[in-house]
Design a protein around this motif. Structure first.
Motif, short mmCIF file in Angstrom:
data_model
loop_
_atom_site.label_atom_id
_atom_site.label_comp_id
_atom_site.label_asym_id
_atom_site.label_seq_id
_atom_site.Cartn_x
_atom_site.Cartn_y
_atom_site.Cartn_z
N GLY A 1 -5.33 4.66 -10.02
CA GLY A 1 -6.33 3.65 -10.30
C GLY A 1 -6.85 3.00 -9.04
N GLN A 2 -7.61 1.89 -9.22
CA GLN A 2 -8.23 1.18 -8.12
C GLN A 2 -7.41 -0.10 -7.85
N HIS A 3 -6.96 -0.27 -6.61
CA HIS A 3 -6.16 -1.43 -6.24
C HIS A 3 -6.95 -2.24 -5.21
N ALA A 4 -7.44 -3.39 -5.63
CA ALA A 4 -8.35 -4.19 -4.80
C ALA A 4 -7.64 -4.89 -3.66
N ASP A 5 -8.35 -4.95 -2.52
CA ASP A 5 -7.86 -5.72 -1.36
C ASP A 5 -8.75 -6.94 -1.13
N GLY A 6 -9.96 -6.94 -1.79
CA GLY A 6 -10.87 -8.06 -1.64
C GLY A 6 -12.17 -7.65 -0.96
N GLY A 7 -13.26 -8.30 -1.39
CA GLY A 7 -14.55 -8.05 -0.77
C GLY A 7 -15.12 -6.68 -1.07
N GLY A 8 -14.58 -6.00 -2.07
CA GLY A 8 -15.09 -4.67 -2.42
C GLY A 8 -14.26 -3.53 -1.88
N LEU A 9 -13.25 -3.83 -1.01
CA LEU A 9 -12.39 -2.76 -0.49
C LEU A 9 -11.29 -2.48 -1.50
N VAL A 10 -11.11 -1.22 -1.86
CA VAL A 10 -10.06 -0.84 -2.81
C VAL A 10 -9.30 0.36 -2.27
N LEU A 11 -8.06 0.46 -2.71
CA LEU A 11 -7.27 1.65 -2.43
C LEU A 11 -7.25 2.47 -3.72
N HIS A 12 -7.84 3.65 -3.64
CA HIS A 12 -7.89 4.52 -4.82
C HIS A 12 -6.69 5.46 -4.80
N VAL A 13 -5.92 5.42 -5.87
CA VAL A 13 -4.78 6.31 -6.01
C VAL A 13 -5.11 7.32 -7.11
N SER B 1 -8.59 8.46 4.15
CA SER B 1 -7.35 8.62 3.39
C SER B 1 -6.20 7.86 4.04
N PHE B 2 -5.33 7.37 3.22
CA PHE B 2 -4.09 6.75 3.70
C PHE B 2 -2.99 7.81 3.64
N PRO B 3 -2.13 7.92 4.64
CA PRO B 3 -1.89 6.98 5.75
C PRO B 3 -2.65 7.30 7.03
N ALA B 4 -3.53 8.36 7.02
CA ALA B 4 -4.29 8.67 8.23
C ALA B 4 -5.10 7.45 8.68
N VAL B 5 -5.64 6.71 7.72
CA VAL B 5 -6.36 5.46 8.00
C VAL B 5 -5.48 4.33 7.49
N GLY B 6 -4.96 3.55 8.42
CA GLY B 6 -4.07 2.45 8.05
C GLY B 6 -4.82 1.27 7.46
N LEU B 7 -4.05 0.28 7.04
CA LEU B 7 -4.63 -0.90 6.39
C LEU B 7 -5.58 -1.65 7.32
N GLU B 8 -5.17 -1.88 8.54
CA GLU B 8 -6.00 -2.66 9.47
C GLU B 8 -7.28 -1.90 9.83
N GLU B 9 -7.18 -0.59 10.03
CA GLU B 9 -8.37 0.21 10.32
C GLU B 9 -9.33 0.18 9.13
N ALA C 1 -4.44 10.76 -9.63
CA ALA C 1 -3.36 11.16 -10.53
C ALA C 1 -2.29 11.96 -9.79
N SER C 2 -2.70 12.64 -8.72
CA SER C 2 -1.74 13.43 -7.95
C SER C 2 -0.96 12.58 -6.94
N GLY C 3 -1.41 11.33 -6.78
CA GLY C 3 -0.70 10.43 -5.87
C GLY C 3 -1.36 10.24 -4.52
N SER C 4 -2.44 10.99 -4.23
CA SER C 4 -3.13 10.81 -2.95
C SER C 4 -3.87 9.48 -2.94
N VAL D 1 0.84 -1.21 0.00
CA VAL D 1 0.00 0.00 0.00
C VAL D 1 0.87 1.25 0.00
N ARG D 2 1.93 1.24 0.80
CA ARG D 2 2.80 2.42 0.89
C ARG D 2 3.56 2.64 -0.41
N ALA D 3 3.87 1.53 -1.11
CA ALA D 3 4.67 1.64 -2.33
C ALA D 3 3.85 1.96 -3.56
N LEU D 4 2.55 1.72 -3.52
CA LEU D 4 1.73 1.94 -4.73
C LEU D 4 1.74 3.40 -5.16
#
Length: 432
Positions: free
Chosen positions: A38-50, A75-83, A52-55, A31-34
């Motif tokens: 685009g949309q990066h799936a974690d499963g079950g409908g949860l995605v990390l949206h990145v 938003s990441f990193p304010a909300v971590g992966l486990e949260e 164009a500006s990188g947020s 997650v930190r390296a992405l």
């Protein structure tokens, strides 16, 4: 942390949502390296949206009622992966029950805020304050202070912070019966105030009914007989006036106030709170405004010659707008306690109350048989229930009531003269 995220995490904790029935694909390092948008799936409908500006932001994509929906978790990193995953589990749990996660959480927040508002704004104490403010203009300052003190001391400590709709008859019964055992008169006053507060709340639809117990619960108060004010006996009026005039250590203002009380049949607060703007000494009138009268109606005193003379003497040495300023508290008027203390200090406490001076005048007038009862009632400023008749009486009785007050002032002079004659001690003649 947003309120919505906090609520979702709380649901996950309460429902013990700690595992998934599908595989997760992301890790904290990934997650930190992405960086690719685009949309990066974690499963079950949860995605990390990145963007164009990188947020980066966490989003939950789901379907509800056949329509695709998206919930932004944070938003990441304010909300971590486990949260993000725990919030996602709570959102999935709500969707499975046909609930939109955001609408459900916002609805719960609104409901709790409404309940909190009801607890703070609709407490017995808050409603009582509103009631006191709304009704204060119809009462005398003395009554306003009295009820504030009664409620603050005996009621608010027990009921003040409780939501008014949660207070039941049993609560009031317990409070009032305990108070009745200690102070029946106080219990009677408090029951009256509580009843009026609940009537106010009932009219505002804050309670469905008034739970105030019936007066019969105050056993001691109901059994207590009301003692009339002690009235100075007419045959001791001269002694009272002589003592008042001769008292060497009494302030002249106190003497004048007590004399005016005797001559005008007024109540103590009406005299001590008098202002010069209320008087027309040339016309011989004193118009006490409605807001200073017990009956909330203006009252005109037809001043006797003695009262006018007394007031002219006071006016010569008066420096302010009030007749009887408080010596210890600038800006305030004389305390009624000053007059009560004089009565005690000079030996009249056992036979009279200061307010009872009205009673001795009334008794004299009624027993004299020369004055119509209605005229006497007007002089005493007793409120007439029939407003039309009251207006007629006050219009017609001017000459009669003026004569009544003048006759009374003459009686006072006569009683004082007799008392002074009785107090004369003849000295033995010197030897020739």
């Amino acid at each position: 942390m947003s309120t919505v995220l906090h609520r979702l995490l709380k649901i996950a904790e309460e429902q013990r949502l700690t595992s998934d029935d599908f595989a997760r694909t992301l890790s904290f390092v990934k997650v930190r390296a992405l960086k690719a948008a685009g949309q990066h799936a974690d499963g079950g409908g949860l995605v990390l949206h990145v963007s164009a500006s990188g947020s980066k932001s966490w989003r939950h994509r789901f379907r509800l009622d056949g329509r695709p929906q998206t919930l932004t978790i944070g938003s990441f990193p304010a909300v971590g992966l486990e949260e993000a995953r725990n919030a996602h589990r709570a959102a999935r749990w709500l969707v499975a029950r046909g609930l939109h996660p955001l609408k459900h959480v916002e609805g719960e927040i609104e409901r709790e805020q409404a309940e909190k508002q009801a607890r703070t704004e609709n407490t017995f104490g808050a409603i009582a304050e509103n009631w006191m403010t709304a009704t204060a203009s119809n009462l005398s300052p003395r009554t306003v202070k009295h009820r504030e003190a009664m409620l603050a001391k005996h009621v608010f400590p027990i009921l003040g912070e409780r939501p008014i709709k949660e207070i039941v008859r049993k609560d009031l019964h317990t409070l009032l019966t305990k108070l009745d055992q200690v102070s029946p008169v106080t219990a009677k006053h408090c029951r009256g105030y509580i009843g009026q507060i609940f009537e106010y709340a009932e009219d505002a639809e804050l309670v469905e009914a008034n739970p105030t117990p019936r007066a019969g619960v105050l056993v001691k108060a109901m059994g207590r007989s009301v003692k009339p004010r002690k009235a100075l006996p007419l045959n001791r009026l001269g002694e009272f006036l002589r003592t008042l005039e001769d008292a060497p250590e009494t302030d002249p203002l106190t003497k004048t106030a007590l004399k005016l009380l005797v001559l005008t049949w007024s109540r103590t607060s009406e005299v001590t709170g008098a202002r010069w703007e209320e008087f027309d000494l040339d016309a011989g009138t004193w118009v006490i405004p409605a807001d200073r009268m017990k009956g909330k109606e203006p009252h005109t005193v037809r001043l006797s010659q003695q009262a006018v003379r007394l007031l002219r003497e006071l006016r010569e040495r008066s420096k302010g707008e009030v007749l009887f300023p408080n010596r210890r508290k600038p800006g305030e008027t004389m305390s009624r306690t000053t007059l009560y203390q004089w009565r005690t200090r000079w030996g009249f406490a056992d036979i009279m109350d200061v307010h009872g001076l009205r009673a001795v005048a009334s008794t004299w007038a009624n027993e004299a048989g020369k004055y119509r009862p209605d005229v006497i009632e007007v002089a005493l400023a007793h409120k007439e229930g029939d407003r039309v008749r009251a207006a007629y009486n006050r219009a017609q009785f001017v000459d009669e009531v003026r004569r009544l007050w003048q006759d009374w002032a003459d009686v006072c002079d006569e009683k004082l003269k007799i008392a002074r004659a009785q107090n004369v001690v003849e000295l033995p003649k010197a030897a020739a």
